[in-house]
Every structure is written in C-alpha cells, then in structure tokens.
Design an enzyme around this catalytic site. Structure first.
Site, PDB file in Angstrom:
ATOM      1  N   CYS A 162      -7.891 -11.839  -8.365  1.00 33.09           N
ATOM      2  CA  CYS A 162      -8.733 -12.178  -8.879  1.00 33.09           C
ATOM      3  C   CYS A 162      -8.567 -11.109  -9.509  1.00 33.09           C
ATOM      4  CB  CYS A 162      -9.957 -11.814  -8.393  1.00 33.09           C
ATOM      5  SG  CYS A 162      -9.952 -10.405  -6.623  1.00 33.09           S
ATOM      6  N   ALA A 172      -7.675  -7.625  -7.244  1.00 29.00           N
ATOM      7  CA  ALA A 172      -6.416  -8.149  -7.643  1.00 29.00           C
ATOM      8  C   ALA A 172      -5.465  -7.321  -7.929  1.00 29.00           C
ATOM      9  CB  ALA A 172      -6.122  -9.487  -6.256  1.00 29.00           C
ATOM     10  N   ARG A 210       0.763  -7.125   0.467  1.00 29.42           N
ATOM     11  CA  ARG A 210       1.256  -6.515  -0.187  1.00 29.42           C
ATOM     12  C   ARG A 210       2.576  -5.330   0.576  1.00 29.42           C
ATOM     13  NH1 ARG A 210       1.752  -8.064  -5.301  1.00 29.42           N
ATOM     14  NH2 ARG A 210       2.554  -6.338  -6.521  1.00 29.42           N
ATOM     15  N   HIS A 255      -5.287  -5.822 -14.032  1.00 25.78           N
ATOM     16  CA  HIS A 255      -3.766  -4.517 -14.653  1.00 25.78           C
ATOM     17  C   HIS A 255      -4.787  -3.563 -15.914  1.00 25.78           C
ATOM     18  CE1 HIS A 255      -1.221  -8.387 -13.326  1.00 25.78           C
ATOM     19  NE2 HIS A 255      -1.394  -7.904 -12.287  1.00 25.78           N
TER      20      HIS A 255
END
Length: 537
Positions: free
Chosen positions: A55, A58, A89, A187
């Site tokens: 998503c 994330a 991660r 991002h």
C-alpha cells in the site's frame, strides 16, 4: 520453451470478460519486430485478485523513510501497520551514535476502536511528546495509515504544533494506504516531503570532497549499500548522502551539494532526482550495481561523467582487480546454474536488474515484471508525456520546485551534457522491455493465478520473488529466491554481492528438498463429485 499467443489467450479466457479485457493490457510477449509495445501499468488491481502489491503507507514509511536511522518514525495507526513496515524490511545500518540510532524500535500510536470513534489526535500528540522526552531525536516523521484518513485526524496540524513545543522538525506524511494504486504512491509522497522539508536545509554550500555524489534508491537490504560504498570510496568518490539505506537526516540535508546523483531504483526515487536537477542543476545517472557487468558499466559511466583521467584510471584499476578476484569464484557456481531458466517478478528495479546477474550465471529470464511500476519503468522515459493522469494519481499532491537562484549551478555545460547523453544514461532510463529477449513474457502486477498458469507452461528452474508469494512457489517444487529482504542473506549488490547471490542460487538448485515436494494437484483433483440419478452431487 516460450508461451504462444494461443496459450496466453487460454489463460486469459479463464477470467470473466471484464477482467480478461483488463489483464490483457498488462501482459505482453516481447516481439522486437513490433517496435514499441505498450503495457498497462500503475492502475488498480482488479478486486478479488490476489496481488503481491503493498500500500501507499508501506511505500512511504516502509521503503523510503524507514531506513533513515537518526529519525524516529512514528506510525499513526494500528500496531500491525507499524510492525509490517518495521519487521519485514532488512535495512541494515551502522550504529555510529547510540543516542541517535532508532532502527531497533517500532513506534506506533497503536490505535484502538475508541480512537477510531473519538479521534486519535491527542494520542498522537502524547506519543510525540513521549518520544522527545525519552529519545531526544533531532527529527521525527509521522506517517498516516488508512483509519487516520477515514476518520479525518489532522496529522499535519498535530505535527506542526509538536514542532512549536519541542523545537525540532516533525514531518507529517499523508500516506494513507488507500492512496494511489500501490506502494508507488507512497514513494512519491515521501519524495515530495523530503525534498520540500529536508534536502537543502543545511547551511553547507560545498561538498566535503571531490567527485561528490548522492546514491538514490538504495536501501541497504542485506548490506548492499556498504558493498557499493566500499568500491566507490576506494575509487575516490565522496558520498554526500544515501537515500535512504544507512542514511541519516543529517546527511540528507546536505544532498544539494553533490555533483551527480546516482539512481538505482528508478521507481522509488526518480521524483527526487528530477527535482534536484530542476532546483540545483544536479544531473542524475541511471545505474545498476547488480551483477559484475552492471557494476562495471555503472562505474565506467560515472567516471566518464566526471571526465577526470586520474579517476578513469583508478576506476579501471579497481574493476580489473575486482573482476579478477570474483570471476574464479563465480565459475564454480556457473557450472551449476548454466542452462537454467528463471522468472523475475520483484518490486521495482530488481525485476530488471537481476536479469543481468542471472544471465552472467547462465540463467535465462523467461518472464519478468514489476509489482508497482509505471509505464516508463517498462517502456522508457520517452513515454512519460503520453501517460494520462487518472483519478488515483491526482490523490498525490504535486510538488512543483523552481530553480534555487542562490544555489543552482550547472555541473556540466549544456553542450557537454548533450554529448554525454549520447554515451551514458544521464537523466534517462530505457526501461526493462528494451533488454528483454524476444519471446519472453512481460507482466505487470502478476497475480497468484497467473503465476501458477505460467509456471505450468514454462516450468522455470527458479523464481525471483517477494516476501508474500515465495511460499506458493516453493510448494510447487520450485526454488524461490526472495529478493525483497534476501531471506537473511546478502549483500547481493556489487562484486562481492554477485558471488553471494551465485552461492545462494546454486544452493537452491543443489538442495534435494525439491525432490520431496509434490504439488497437491498432481496427486488428487482440485474438484471432486459424484453423479446420481438426480444430477451432480
């Protein structure tokens, strides 16, 4: 063996008509004679299809922000969201200053039902106050999750008030999971805020050394960044900042002083790369530090950009030494890998970059794709002007940067820039499709149904996958090389990384485990029934 158009259509025929029409746009068989082949990307996954995507939250907190080690990253939302972006991660970082190292902690407001009903702003403010009192960070990020957006908590206002109380930057990110179509939206959101609030915030005007660079889109999974930095520093480069593996808020503020930006993962960081070029005049170079050849080509392109003979000579010396050292190590693994085939469907750039490393080992990639790419990641940046902005894209505010009159300066002359663009990928990415072989399959947002169908036809020897899908693949008796977090191995970047990757892949092939795994559909039918006088039971 290749997939024919007929076989592809047979797979698509199993979908309802509307879904079939949608998915057909996301799959193509590479055919060089057709010229440019359009593939649909960055659109919503069809409801009901099991996708491997993440998503927006994330992508923002988990990918871009999370690796910054000297900032406290608070998730405003349920604890599960915070844990997912922290526990899955492997962004390694060195503990240079224990008082300003926070990656060991997962910070969350742990929203409960009562917070959903009555609002969570007071709880968030209290968490920020507690963090400052206990940890004394120099900066804080607050990332919003789905329920925060749905109930209307004003995260930005809470963050601004906290800045006034504590006198440190508290950056808010409206990265609710439902924004955009995948983690790619996150991002973009993270890039915008870091560019607006952090990069260029220091008083430093000159880089602290020669050949100053920023490494963008490198997240130090399994120690990748350390291996890349080892080589770059030996050659003589000054690394101003890394965005964001083993990165720091302190260094990120100085990113405007670099002479060149290196873009490893194009999808997650190209926004910052473009804005740095617009605001400060710093060009970006597309690099690939995965594989011996990819690393070698990238190092030579960097040296060519700076054009210093001493730098070029040192680059060649390091390349010659490293290649001579790792080639004998790789040769032993090539004997095991030669002639094998692979699927390569991983996140952003990895679906492209690892094909070169597979090829060096003698493994042919027969299917590849991305989870969250845009069309330019497949077809190259020249298609960007033709991409239509849809409603989902409009959920992400655009940051329009302008030239910094005081700090902007051309790093190379316009004439030199045009000359270099003919030789190296300056401010350009050709996309994955250009390097795919004719007959290979290119798939955007590959789902579990299509994964099984393509495996049955192509029978790959290995599948480069992500965290979510690797178990399904392994149950089909196929080694899955998990490339989101490397399954506790790595690094896989650079010269040493190529050897590590070859070793791990070879172990996967050599393991007898797969001889004992039989997919359930080989022993018994998936559906069963009996016929009686009244019909089917």
């Amino acid at each position: 063996m290749a997939v024919t158009e007929k076989q592809l259509q047979e797979i698509l025929d199993q979908y309802p008509a509307k879904v079939q029409k949608n998915r057909k746009k996301h799959i193509l068989i590479k055919d060089g004679e057709q010229g440019a082949q359009i593939i649909e990307a960055n659109t919503r996954t069809v409801p009901g299809i099991i996708t491997n995507r993440g998503c927006a939250y994330a992508g923002c907190k988990g990918v871009v922000l999370g690796p910054l080690k000297d900032m406290v990253h608070i998730t405003h939302g349920p604890i599960g969201c915070a844990y997912y972006t922290w526990g899955t991660r492997r962004n390694k970082a060195k503990n240079d200053d224990p008082s300003q190292y926070f990656l060991n902690y997962s910070f969350s407001t742990d929203m409960q039902e009562s917070d959903i009903v009555f609002g969570g702003e007071k709880k968030l403010a209290k968490v920020i106050d507690d963090v400052v009192e206990i940890f004394h960070p120099k900066a804080i990020t607050v990332s919003a999750t789905c329920p925060v957006g749905l109930i209307g908590d004003d995260v930005g206002a809470v963050a601004k008030a906290a800045e006034g109380r504590h006198g440190i930057p508290v950056l808010s990110f409206s990265c609710e999971g439902y924004k955009g179509v995948s983690q790619s939206a996150g991002h973009h959101i993270a890039n915008n805020i870091l560019m607006d609030k952090v990069i260029g915030a220091s008083d430093l005007e000159e880089a602290p050394g020669k050949y100053a660079i920023n490494i963008l889109g490198e997240y130090n999974i399994g120690g990748d960044s350390w291996e890349i930095e080892r080589v770059l520093k030996e050659i003589g480069y000054t690394i101003v900042s890394v965005m964001t593996g083993d990165g720091t808020y302190k260094d990120l503020r100085n990113a405007h002083t670099a002479e060149l930006n290196l873009v490893q993962c194009h999808r997650s960081i190209n926004y910052i790369a473009e804005m740095l070029e617009t605001k400060y005049g710093t060009p970006w170079l597309k690099v690939n530090f995965i594989g011996v050849q990819g690393t070698t080509d990238s190092l030579r392109n960097m040296a060519l950009y700076f054009g210093d003979e001493a730098l070029i000579q040192k680059t060649e010396e390091v390349i010659a030494r490293e290649v001579a050292r790792v080639e004998p190590l790789l040769d032993q693994y090539k004997k095991i890998c030669d002639g094998k085939t692979a699927f390569c469907f991983v996140g952003g750039s990895r679906g492209h970059h690892y094909q070169g490393l597979f090829s060096e080992l003698g493994i042919e990639t027969v299917l590849a794709g991305y989870e969250f790419a845009h069309r330019d990641d497949y077809e190259g940046r020249e298609v960007i002007p033709t991409i239509k902005t849809d409603a989902d894209s409009k959920n992400i505010p655009e940051l329009h940067v302008t030239t910094d009159e005081r700090r902007f300066r051309l790093k190379v002359s316009p004439a030199k820039m045009e000359e270099l663009k003919k030789k190296i990928p300056l401010s350009y990415y050709a996309g994955m499709n250009a390097e795919m072989k004719d007959g290979s399959i290119i798939v955007d947002d590959l789902n579990h149904f299509e994964t099984e169908e393509f495996i049955k036809i192509l029978k790959p020897d290995i599948f480069a996958s992500g965290i979510k899908d690797k178990y399904v693949i392994q149950k089909m008796g196929i080694p899955a090389k998990q490339l989101h977090s490397y399954d506790y191995s790595g690094p896989y970047a650079g010269f040493n990384g190529a050897v590590n990757f070859a070793r791990d892949v070879s172990m996967g092939f050599a393991s007898p485990t797969w001889n004992f795994i039989v997919p359930p559909w080989q022993d018994e039918p998936l559906l069963s029934g009996t016929v009686n006088e009244e019909g089917v039971a």
